[in-house]
Design an enzyme around this catalytic site. Structure first.
Site, PDB file in Angstrom:
ATOM      1  N   GLU A 177     -11.464   0.350   1.111  1.00 32.30           N
ATOM      2  CA  GLU A 177     -10.014   0.163   1.177  1.00 32.30           C
ATOM      3  C   GLU A 177      -9.514  -0.925   0.223  1.00 32.30           C
ATOM      4  O   GLU A 177      -9.470  -2.101   0.573  1.00 32.30           O
ATOM      5  CB  GLU A 177      -9.586  -0.190   2.613  1.00 32.30           C
ATOM      6  CG  GLU A 177      -8.081  -0.368   2.739  1.00 32.30           C
ATOM      7  CD  GLU A 177      -7.608  -0.700   4.159  1.00 32.30           C
ATOM      8  OE1 GLU A 177      -8.455  -0.860   5.053  1.00 32.30           O
ATOM      9  OE2 GLU A 177      -6.388  -0.803   4.347  1.00 32.30           O
ATOM     10  N   THR A 226      -3.894 -10.302  14.171  1.00 25.65           N
ATOM     11  CA  THR A 226      -2.954  -9.207  13.846  1.00 25.65           C
ATOM     12  C   THR A 226      -2.434  -8.526  15.113  1.00 25.65           C
ATOM     13  O   THR A 226      -1.248  -8.203  15.207  1.00 25.65           O
ATOM     14  CB  THR A 226      -3.627  -8.179  12.909  1.00 25.65           C
ATOM     15  OG1 THR A 226      -4.089  -8.873  11.765  1.00 25.65           O
ATOM     16  CG2 THR A 226      -2.658  -7.101  12.480  1.00 25.65           C
ATOM     17  N   LYS A 279      -9.712   4.627   1.090  1.00 26.25           N
ATOM     18  CA  LYS A 279      -8.488   4.359   1.863  1.00 26.25           C
ATOM     19  C   LYS A 279      -7.539   3.505   1.017  1.00 26.25           C
ATOM     20  O   LYS A 279      -7.636   2.276   1.013  1.00 26.25           O
ATOM     21  CB  LYS A 279      -8.838   3.651   3.174  1.00 26.25           C
ATOM     22  CG  LYS A 279      -7.614   3.205   3.968  1.00 26.25           C
ATOM     23  CD  LYS A 279      -7.979   2.818   5.390  1.00 26.25           C
ATOM     24  CE  LYS A 279      -6.775   2.268   6.123  1.00 26.25           C
ATOM     25  NZ  LYS A 279      -6.965   2.119   7.545  1.00 26.25           N
TER      26      LYS A 279
HETATM   27  P1  13P Z   1      -1.549   0.242   8.407  1.00 26.42           P
HETATM   28  O1  13P Z   1      -1.510   1.738   8.397  1.00 26.42           O
HETATM   29  O2  13P Z   1      -0.727  -0.371   9.491  1.00 26.42           O
HETATM   30  O3  13P Z   1      -1.284  -0.347   7.041  1.00 26.42           O
HETATM   31  O4  13P Z   1      -3.029  -0.179   8.783  1.00 26.42           O
HETATM   32  C1  13P Z   1      -4.077   0.477   8.191  1.00 26.42           C
HETATM   33  C2  13P Z   1      -5.219  -0.423   8.042  1.00 26.42           C
HETATM   34  O5  13P Z   1      -6.267  -0.189   8.600  1.00 26.42           O
HETATM   35  C3  13P Z   1      -5.090  -1.605   7.183  1.00 26.42           C
HETATM   36  O6  13P Z   1      -6.352  -2.151   6.935  1.00 26.42           O
END
Ligand code: 13P
Length: 331
Positions: free
Chosen positions: A176, A29, A218
């Protein structure tokens, strides 16, 4: 497990005016991000970039914690290991512990996050290095006929198993479940899928006896897909987001930290502001942005030492704007 440690860490992570910086991009990434500035990702360039972010003067006023990647937690800034460097600035170090989202067998187009193998041992090691919270990201895709219940439940179960292992080690889990924002779906479809996903997640968290006061959620905001021809306004996004979370997220949880998910820095700031304008939420409504906090700084930095000051200024300015939004104050 020390419940008081978990509760205290979770509360500090969502302290008033503060949120989390997601700087845990995997090697793949971070290369995608660096492509925009024509830079090759190596352990050295990755560290140079993250050092620029972490040494920004005044950033601890807006950032309570930073999510690190495995490579970064093992690196040092001016001879000090990164976790201790962050602690010395009053910022809590955290660590991404999942091993990415992989194809879900028998469910074409869907993914399940892996990384539970030996997680207990890895958490012990990360804790010794100084991590006080962790992150695990599950990905839910919206396409015709997708997501399946199987995908939602498989991811919810893994999130709950991860969260219970974290709490056993006195590490606050950031849970998340990300419903992706890049399809052509309407806001109503995102709302429906987000509600279904969160219901499953909290059902499994309860089944695994995860202590809500010692975790942070999250999620995505409830938003129109990027390719949807009708884009909902910030007020509509805020209303649908708060409505959905009030329906399914239990109130003892201290905070919700939104991901930015490909929104521009301005969009992610305005939407968070509108969300916080709506009164009566039982949790702190904060941020754990990756791209929305970093994009402008990355562009300004462009991989050059002489641009560090300019990049830090962009990072500080954006962080301040997001912090104000989180307090329902315009910037
Ligand atoms: P973004 O805010 O760029 O979506 O990244 C947050 C994140 O930690 C995704 O796992």
């Amino acid at each position: 497990m020390d419940i008081n440690v978990l509760k205290q860490t979770a509360r500090v992570m969502v302290a008033l005016g503060k949120g989390i910086l997601a700087a845990d991009e995997s090697s793949k990434t971070i290369q995608k991000r660096f492509d925009k500035i024509g830079l090759t990702s190596t352990p050295e360039t990755n560290l140079a970039y993250r050092t620029m972010l972490f040494t920004t003067s005044g950033i601890a006023d807006y950032i309570s914690g930073v999510i690190l990647y495995d490579e970064t937690i093992r690196q040092s800034i001016d001879g000090t290991p990164v976790p201790q460097f962050l602690e010395s600035k009053g910022i809590i170090p955290g660590i991404k512990v999942d091993k990415g989202a992989w194809k879900l067998a028998n469910f074409p187009g869907e993914k399940v996050t892996e990384g539970l193998d030996e997680l207990r041992d890895r958490l012990t090691e990360y804790k010794e290095m100084g991590a006080r919270f962790a992150k695990w990201r599950a990905v839910i895709t919206i396409v015709e006929g997708i997501p399946s219940d199987t995908c939602i439940w498989a991811n919810a179960e893994s999130l709950a198993r991860y969260a219970s292992l974290c709490q056993e080690a006195d590490i606050v889990p950031i849970v998340e479940p990300e419903v992706l924002m890049d399809a052509d779906n309407t806001l109503a479809v995102c709302q429906d899928v987000t509600e279904k996903t969160l219901k499953a997640v909290f059902e499994r968290l309860a089944a695994h006896k995860v202590i809500l006061e010692g975790m942070i959620l999250k999620p995505n905001m409830v938003i129109s897909g990027k390719k949807c021809p009708t884009q909902a306004s910030a007020k509509e996004i805020a209303k649908a987001t708060v409505e959905t979370f009030k329906k399914v997220v239990p109130s003892p949880m201290p905070g919700i930290v939104f991901l930015s998910g490909g929104q521009s820095p301005d969009e992610a700031t305005t939407n968070l502001y509108e969300i916080n304008l709506i009164e009566g939420s039982p949790w702190q409504l904060s941020y754990s942005y990756g791209r929305a906090l970093q994009d402008e700084a990355l562009t300004a930095w462009a991989g050059k030492e002489e641009n560090v000051k300019l990049a830090q200024q962009a990072f500080l300015e954006r962080s301040k704007k997001v912090s104000l939004a989180r307090q329902a104050k315009p910037s």
